[in-house]
Design a protein around this motif. Sequence first.
Motif, PDB file in Angstrom:
ATOM      1  N   GLU A 116       0.845  -1.179   0.000  1.00 16.83           N
ATOM      2  CA  GLU A 116       0.000   0.000   0.000  1.00 16.83           C
ATOM      3  C   GLU A 116       0.884   1.233   0.000  1.00 16.83           C
ATOM      4  O   GLU A 116       1.910   1.281   0.680  1.00 16.83           O
ATOM      5  N   VAL A 117       0.496   2.227  -0.800  1.00 11.40           N
ATOM      6  CA  VAL A 117       1.263   3.465  -0.911  1.00 11.40           C
ATOM      7  C   VAL A 117       0.327   4.620  -0.559  1.00 11.40           C
ATOM      8  O   VAL A 117      -0.696   4.801  -1.207  1.00 11.40           O
ATOM      9  N   GLU A 118       0.693   5.380   0.452  1.00  3.00           N
ATOM     10  CA  GLU A 118      -0.141   6.485   0.890  1.00  3.00           C
ATOM     11  C   GLU A 118       0.244   7.749   0.144  1.00  3.00           C
ATOM     12  O   GLU A 118       1.426   8.004  -0.089  1.00  3.00           O
ATOM     13  N   GLY A 119      -0.753   8.532  -0.199  1.00  2.00           N
ATOM     14  CA  GLY A 119      -0.490   9.812  -0.848  1.00  2.00           C
ATOM     15  C   GLY A 119      -1.542  10.124  -1.892  1.00  2.00           C
ATOM     16  O   GLY A 119      -2.194   9.236  -2.432  1.00  2.00           O
ATOM     17  N   ILE A 120      -1.707  11.388  -2.147  1.00  2.00           N
ATOM     18  CA  ILE A 120      -2.692  11.869  -3.116  1.00  2.00           C
ATOM     19  C   ILE A 120      -2.031  11.929  -4.501  1.00  2.00           C
ATOM     20  O   ILE A 120      -0.928  12.449  -4.657  1.00  2.00           O
ATOM     21  N   VAL A 121      -2.754  11.395  -5.487  1.00  2.00           N
ATOM     22  CA  VAL A 121      -2.265  11.372  -6.870  1.00  2.00           C
ATOM     23  C   VAL A 121      -3.051  12.414  -7.664  1.00  2.00           C
ATOM     24  O   VAL A 121      -4.229  12.200  -7.960  1.00  2.00           O
ATOM     25  N   PRO A 122      -2.439  13.550  -7.999  1.00  2.00           N
ATOM     26  CA  PRO A 122      -3.168  14.570  -8.758  1.00  2.00           C
ATOM     27  C   PRO A 122      -3.463  14.098 -10.192  1.00  2.00           C
ATOM     28  O   PRO A 122      -2.584  13.560 -10.866  1.00  2.00           O
ATOM     29  N   ARG A 123      -4.697  14.300 -10.603  1.00  2.00           N
ATOM     30  CA  ARG A 123      -5.151  13.926 -11.951  1.00  2.00           C
ATOM     31  C   ARG A 123      -5.979  15.071 -12.527  1.00  2.00           C
ATOM     32  O   ARG A 123      -6.491  15.904 -11.796  1.00  2.00           O
ATOM     33  N   HIS A 124      -6.158  15.059 -13.846  1.00  2.00           N
ATOM     34  CA  HIS A 124      -7.057  16.023 -14.481  1.00  2.00           C
ATOM     35  C   HIS A 124      -8.493  15.679 -14.093  1.00  2.00           C
ATOM     36  O   HIS A 124      -8.873  14.509 -14.079  1.00  2.00           O
ATOM     37  N   ALA A 125      -9.294  16.690 -13.800  1.00  2.00           N
ATOM     38  CA  ALA A 125     -10.685  16.467 -13.409  1.00  2.00           C
ATOM     39  C   ALA A 125     -11.526  15.965 -14.587  1.00  2.00           C
ATOM     40  O   ALA A 125     -12.471  15.201 -14.402  1.00  2.00           O
ATOM     41  N   ARG A 126     -11.172  16.407 -15.797  1.00  2.00           N
ATOM     42  CA  ARG A 126     -11.910  15.997 -16.998  1.00  2.00           C
ATOM     43  C   ARG A 126     -10.924  15.720 -18.120  1.00  2.00           C
ATOM     44  O   ARG A 126      -9.879  16.361 -18.202  1.00  2.00           O
ATOM     45  N   LEU A 127     -11.277  14.773 -18.968  1.00  2.00           N
ATOM     46  CA  LEU A 127     -10.481  14.544 -20.170  1.00  2.00           C
ATOM     47  C   LEU A 127     -11.334  13.901 -21.241  1.00  2.00           C
ATOM     48  O   LEU A 127     -12.373  13.308 -20.965  1.00  2.00           O
TER      49      LEU A 127
END
Length: 183
Positions: A116-127
Amino acid sequence: MITMNDVVREGHPVLRKVAEPVSIPLSDEDRNTLTSMLEFLKNSQDPELAEKYDLRPGVGLAAPQIGISKRLFAVHSMDENDKLYSLGIANPKVISHSIEQNQLENGEGCLSVDREVEGIVPRHARLTIKGIDHNNEEVTLRLRGYIAIVFQHELDHLDGVMFYDRIEGLEDPFKQPVPGYAL
């Protein structure tokens, strides 16, 4: 039938390669790969089959994750409006995306990552992506929210990127936990 024994784990070189485009129309071999990956995802979400075959639940699977360096992935998941996305896709291309970012509240997981890897992964909200589906039909998908995150995770696999590569400020990606479905 694909099982967890077929899923390559982090550290395998295929997960860090940029996958090769496939020829269109899809060959029988590539169509079968997409169909098998989609079947795996459906089986992994069926509690009886998942237990019987020791499958981790997943909503997405990319060909590199089964040792095939081709631009193919499958998704079997609902969006926030209960719309089912269940398809295999070849040679997907992002044709537009939002500047606005989004992320899964509890982080992401991956079938190729046993820890398990903790942390927030930023992604585009729409594509918006284009590709060829497992029936050799051209598809254009406008995605937002959770399902957009799922597709971006799988697209990353085709470019040799692991989800934890995107976690900002994570010094040691081999450290911490992420619950939930694996992508």
